[in-house]
Scaffold this motif. Structure first.
Motif, PDB file in Angstrom:
ATOM      1  N   SER A 381      89.962 -12.979  24.117  1.00  0.00           N
ATOM      2  CA  SER A 381      91.375 -13.499  23.499  1.00  0.00           C
ATOM      3  C   SER A 381      91.195 -13.089  22.571  1.00  0.00           C
ATOM      4  N   TYR A 382      92.025 -13.538  21.585  1.00  0.00           N
ATOM      5  CA  TYR A 382      92.344 -13.224  19.714  1.00  0.00           C
ATOM      6  C   TYR A 382      91.331 -14.148  19.428  1.00  0.00           C
ATOM      7  N   PHE A 383      90.999 -15.140  19.653  1.00  0.00           N
ATOM      8  CA  PHE A 383      89.810 -16.258  19.680  1.00  0.00           C
ATOM      9  C   PHE A 383      88.353 -16.018  20.335  1.00  0.00           C
ATOM     10  N   GLN A 384      88.079 -15.091  20.231  1.00  0.00           N
ATOM     11  CA  GLN A 384      87.042 -15.218  21.926  1.00  0.00           C
ATOM     12  C   GLN A 384      86.023 -15.563  20.908  1.00  0.00           C
ATOM     13  N   ASN A 385      85.024 -16.014  22.121  1.00  0.00           N
ATOM     14  CA  ASN A 385      83.898 -17.398  21.781  1.00  0.00           C
ATOM     15  C   ASN A 385      84.311 -18.265  21.174  1.00  0.00           C
ATOM     16  N   SER A 386      85.438 -19.497  21.040  1.00  0.00           N
ATOM     17  CA  SER A 386      85.703 -20.188  20.986  1.00  0.00           C
ATOM     18  C   SER A 386      86.134 -20.991  21.329  1.00  0.00           C
ATOM     19  N   ASP A 387      87.120 -22.556  21.012  1.00  0.00           N
ATOM     20  CA  ASP A 387      87.321 -24.094  22.563  1.00  0.00           C
ATOM     21  C   ASP A 387      89.014 -23.234  21.949  1.00  0.00           C
ATOM     22  N   MET A 388      88.985 -21.868  20.529  1.00  0.00           N
ATOM     23  CA  MET A 388      90.841 -21.996  20.650  1.00  0.00           C
ATOM     24  C   MET A 388      91.221 -20.350  21.525  1.00  0.00           C
ATOM     25  N   MET A 389      90.175 -19.723  22.006  1.00  0.00           N
ATOM     26  CA  MET A 389      91.013 -19.387  23.183  1.00  0.00           C
ATOM     27  C   MET A 389      90.908 -19.284  24.286  1.00  0.00           C
ATOM     28  N   ALA A 390      92.770 -19.201  24.920  1.00  0.00           N
ATOM     29  CA  ALA A 390      93.067 -19.693  26.241  1.00  0.00           C
ATOM     30  C   ALA A 390      92.561 -19.318  27.290  1.00  0.00           C
ATOM     31  N   THR A 391      92.389 -20.205  28.005  1.00  0.00           N
ATOM     32  CA  THR A 391      92.053 -19.764  29.602  1.00  0.00           C
ATOM     33  C   THR A 391      92.618 -20.497  30.824  1.00  0.00           C
ATOM     34  N   GLY A 392      92.895 -19.873  31.603  1.00  0.00           N
ATOM     35  CA  GLY A 392      93.861 -20.276  32.949  1.00  0.00           C
ATOM     36  C   GLY A 392      95.510 -20.953  32.407  1.00  0.00           C
ATOM     37  N   LYS A 393      96.333 -21.350  33.127  1.00  0.00           N
ATOM     38  CA  LYS A 393      97.452 -22.112  33.035  1.00  0.00           C
ATOM     39  C   LYS A 393      97.677 -23.315  31.328  1.00  0.00           C
ATOM     40  N   PRO A 394      98.391 -22.952  30.689  1.00  0.00           N
ATOM     41  CA  PRO A 394      98.811 -24.131  30.090  1.00  0.00           C
ATOM     42  C   PRO A 394      98.850 -25.412  30.201  1.00  0.00           C
ATOM     43  N   SER A 395      98.173 -26.527  29.521  1.00  0.00           N
ATOM     44  CA  SER A 395      97.699 -27.502  29.697  1.00  0.00           C
ATOM     45  C   SER A 395      99.206 -28.186  28.970  1.00  0.00           C
ATOM     46  N   PRO A 396      99.152 -29.363  29.832  1.00  0.00           N
ATOM     47  CA  PRO A 396     100.921 -30.122  29.072  1.00  0.00           C
ATOM     48  C   PRO A 396     100.939 -29.720  27.585  1.00  0.00           C
ATOM     49  N   ASP A 397     100.311 -30.450  26.815  1.00  0.00           N
ATOM     50  CA  ASP A 397     100.300 -30.104  25.015  1.00  0.00           C
ATOM     51  C   ASP A 397     101.159 -28.557  25.165  1.00  0.00           C
ATOM     52  N   GLU A 398     100.698 -27.717  25.787  1.00  0.00           N
ATOM     53  CA  GLU A 398     100.570 -26.316  25.791  1.00  0.00           C
ATOM     54  C   GLU A 398     101.783 -26.062  25.933  1.00  0.00           C
ATOM     55  N   LEU A 399     102.009 -26.539  26.822  1.00  0.00           N
ATOM     56  CA  LEU A 399     102.998 -26.319  27.536  1.00  0.00           C
ATOM     57  C   LEU A 399     104.269 -27.040  26.602  1.00  0.00           C
ATOM     58  N   ARG A 400     104.152 -27.903  25.841  1.00  0.00           N
ATOM     59  CA  ARG A 400     105.449 -29.343  25.196  1.00  0.00           C
ATOM     60  C   ARG A 400     105.531 -28.922  23.960  1.00  0.00           C
ATOM     61  N   LEU A 401     104.518 -27.651  23.085  1.00  0.00           N
ATOM     62  CA  LEU A 401     104.772 -26.886  21.952  1.00  0.00           C
ATOM     63  C   LEU A 401     105.597 -25.457  23.057  1.00  0.00           C
ATOM     64  N   LEU A 402     104.930 -24.699  23.745  1.00  0.00           N
ATOM     65  CA  LEU A 402     105.891 -23.580  24.288  1.00  0.00           C
ATOM     66  C   LEU A 402     107.355 -23.773  24.708  1.00  0.00           C
ATOM     67  N   GLU A 403     107.667 -24.767  25.132  1.00  0.00           N
ATOM     68  CA  GLU A 403     108.613 -24.810  25.799  1.00  0.00           C
ATOM     69  C   GLU A 403     110.144 -24.426  24.139  1.00  0.00           C
ATOM     70  N   LEU A 404     109.070 -24.768  23.566  1.00  0.00           N
ATOM     71  CA  LEU A 404     110.008 -24.528  22.271  1.00  0.00           C
ATOM     72  C   LEU A 404     110.418 -23.165  21.825  1.00  0.00           C
ATOM     73  N   PHE A 405     109.641 -22.021  22.434  1.00  0.00           N
ATOM     74  CA  PHE A 405     110.250 -21.130  22.335  1.00  0.00           C
ATOM     75  C   PHE A 405     110.470 -20.304  23.570  1.00  0.00           C
ATOM     76  N   ARG A 406     111.407 -20.716  24.496  1.00  0.00           N
ATOM     77  CA  ARG A 406     111.394 -20.270  25.705  1.00  0.00           C
ATOM     78  C   ARG A 406     112.749 -19.414  25.238  1.00  0.00           C
ATOM     79  N   GLY A 407     112.693 -18.223  26.057  1.00  0.00           N
ATOM     80  CA  GLY A 407     113.773 -17.151  25.502  1.00  0.00           C
ATOM     81  C   GLY A 407     113.207 -16.282  24.716  1.00  0.00           C
ATOM     82  N   GLN A 408     112.334 -16.645  23.942  1.00  0.00           N
ATOM     83  CA  GLN A 408     111.969 -16.226  22.354  1.00  0.00           C
ATOM     84  C   GLN A 408     110.414 -15.338  22.867  1.00  0.00           C
TER      85      GLN A 408
END
Length: 631
Positions: A381-408
């Motif tokens: 991760s770009y945020f290795q060894n921290s809570d900011m490191m992404a794991t598994g599938k996106p959480s609902p909050d992450e998905l709401r944010l990432l949907e803004l960029f679908r296609g980009q």
């Protein structure tokens, strides 16, 4: 990329987007139990933090990780493990460290005071040094610092608000790109009177920018009115900090001498710090030579970054006699983004499938077992060894944010986060190489005998650029695996000055770099991954990452209004960055592995967010006497 949402809508979170309450937390924070000012308080305060929480109250006497009774004296001799701005740990030809030109020695910043200083046992809190207090306007666009009248430069001249205003505007206009690009939302700095400074921000600045500004060096207006700030020079600058430049042997060594009558030595933020009379940095082009110097006692403190040396090299007389201590300290910071970065400005690395394929050929498991003695873990991760490191599938909050960029952004960011696959450790994992082969074929590369060529007949070659031999033993087996794919990979070592010049102008294929980040990412991450930085010579965006979606996520990270929201956005950003395959992730360990001659003392606990032994430890003459030294 084309398609997707409008850039303006992205920056505004999207028109009509429905967000989780987590991402809409209010700005106000309750007052902490230690008496820290609430985030909405506009009155004078003794400290600042990004989200308003402070560990230390206005009457604190010293930081907990410092011993206020630590003795002064002695010296520490070391190699600098990290550096900033134009600093170079291998050589130097200038003492001007706040511009792009030249190579300066690490730790020159110790010669300069700042408005405030960080508490190293908090994620981002700062407390007053030159600034006695700071008041914030209701719109949070104007910060008014009240300066201590006793502040002085080393020549005895007063340090005034005029000096601070001059410094900030000079750094904004002519400083190193890491400074100018970071503080561009600082609109002005002006002296109201001799001891009052007013700093105005754009209104689109992050919560962290005022803290970054408060940590910038204060320069003497009188000195830099006579001396050209933009030129490289070996003439010592006029400073005001706890140390001044002492003996200098250009390119070989530099000493920083403690200022015994430093005006701030009894302030709470300084009590127990800056204990050595002399800090001496020795410069070596080769790590093996530096290690030999340590074994002989010419170097007295060493942080070890070479696994082979740590595993096999620490068996020499001084170790066996107990005169040298070998120790491990916890490192709770973000592990940093260490890897081989592709220069995507070059056509051959423009396709992420090519970059992913090259990454798949690196067998970390074999490397760790055969070259690193099993001491490391794989960075993912770009945020290795921290809570900011992404794991598994996106959480609902992450998905709401990432949907803004679908296609980009790549579709894979909506699925399991990219993780470098674990190999069988054989050094010739057929499954990984087969996947790499297929990706290269999809990217348009054609096998021509033993070579891989483009449709135009250009062979795929990779030069791994370095300024020392240390990566050679890792690159060679990696190059052998790349050769199986038809890629001609070479390790190229150049001298440190040429290396820095080529990085500054992005004249490389692939190079290794580790970037350490604060626990609360701020404007500085624009320098790592922002589109503007990709076009700015001397920036840290070596990969040339230029993506509107990434730019927007960066802004959301640094403008987050709570640590929870920041963490969520950082995880989304991590997913997009990892899906871009801009690097071949390297390795990390969550400890500091150090060795030192047993003549030092230090307070416990060790601070959680940094490990600056040269400013927090002290010289113990009794210990030194027991091991037969008199430093």
């Amino acid at each position: 990329m084309s398609g997707g949402v409008n850039r303006r809508d992205v920056l505004a979170w999207g028109a009509g987007a429905t967000l989780s309450p987590l991402l809409r937390l209010p700005k106000a924070f309750a007052q902490t139990a230690t008496g820290a000012a609430a985030d909405t308080d506009t009155g004078p305060r003794h400290g600042l933090s990004v989200f308003g929480d402070l560990k230390y109250g206005p009457d604190f006497s010293h930081f907990d990780y410092l011993d206020p009774d630590a003795p002064k004296g002695g010296r520490m001799v070391f190699n600098a493990p990290s550096w900033a701005y134009n600093q170079n740990p291998l050589t130097f030809d200038t003492l001007n460290t706040f511009i792009l030109k030249g190579n300066a020695p690490p730790r020159m910043e110790l010669c300069f005071d700042t408005l405030m200083v960080r508490a190293l046992d908090e994620p981002d809190a700062m407390y007053g040094l030159v600034a006695e207090s700071v008041a914030i306007s209701e719109d949070r666009n104007v910060y008014t610092f009240r300066l201590r009248p006793e502040a002085r430069f080393h020549d005895g001249s007063p340090l005034t608000a005029d000096d601070v205003a001059f410094s900030l505007m000079l750094l904004k206009e002519k400083g190193h790109p890491a400074i100018t690009q970071t503080i561009r939302d600082m609109e002005s700095a002006a002296a109201v009177d001799a001891h009052t400074l007013q700093v105005r921000f754009s209104g689109t600045h992050s919560r962290q920018l005022p803290l970054i500004v408060a940590g910038l060096p204060i320069l003497s207006k009188a000195f830099y009115t006579v001396n050209d700030f933009t030129k490289s020079t070996l003439a010592p600058p006029l400073g005001s900090g706890p140390y001044r430049v002492g003996e200098v042997d250009a390119g070989r060594s530099i000493e920083y001498e403690r200022v015994s009558d430093w005006w701030a030595k009894d302030l709470p933020v300084a009590r127990g710090a800056f204990n050595f009379d002399t800090l001496r940095l020795e410069f070596f082009r080769e790590r093996d030579i530096a290690f030999e110097a340590f074994k002989k006692g010419k170097i007295t403190f060493r942080e070890e970054f070479t696994s082979k040396t740590w595993a096999t090299g620490y068996d020499f007389p001084a170790i066996r006699q107990g005169r040298v201590i070998r120790a491990t300290f916890p490192d709770n910071r973000l592990a940093g983004t260490q890897g081989w970065f592709f220069n995507t400005r070059r056509k051959k690395f423009s396709d992420p499938r090519t970059r992913q394929a090259v990454g798949l050929a690196f067998d970390f498991e074999w490397t760790n077992e055969n070259l690193f003695y099993g001491l490391y873990e794989r960075t993912q991760s770009y945020f290795q060894n921290s809570d900011m490191m992404a794991t598994g599938k996106p959480s609902p909050d992450e998905l709401r944010l990432l949907e803004l960029f679908r296609g980009q952004v790549p579709d894979e960011v909506f699925e399991e986060v990219w993780v470098s696959p674990k190999t069988d450790g054989s050094g010739r994992d057929r499954a990984a190489l087969r996947q790499a082969h297929d990706l290269l074929k999809e990217a348009g590369w054609i096998r021509d005998g033993k070579r891989l060529v483009s449709a135009d007949g250009e062979p795929l070659t990779i030069e791994f650029l370095a300024n020392g031999p240390i990566f050679g033993r890792v690159i060679q087996p990696y190059a052998n695996r790349l050769a199986l794919l038809g890629i001609d990979a070479q390790f190229r070592q150049v001298d440190s000055s040429q290396f820095q010049a080529r990085l500054n102008t992005f004249d490389f294929d692939v190079t290794a770099r580790r970037y350490a980040m604060a626990s609360t990412p701020g404007e500085g991450i624009r320098q790592f991954w922002g589109s503007r930085a990709a076009k700015t010579e001397g920036s840290a965006n070596l990969a040339g990452i230029a993506s509107p979606a990434i730019d927007a996520l960066i802004e959301k990270v640094i403008h987050a209004e709570s640590r929870e929201a920041m963490t969520t956005v950082a995880r989304a950003l991590d997913r997009v960055l990892r899906a871009g395959h801009y690097w071949v992730p390297n390795w990390f360990k969550s400890t500091h592995t150090v060795a030192y001659w047993d003549q030092f003392g230090y307070a416990e606990p060790i601070p959680a967010y940094d490990f600056p032994v040269e400013t927090t430890w002290w010289y113990d003459p009794e210990k030194a006497k027991r091991i037969g030294r008199s430093d």
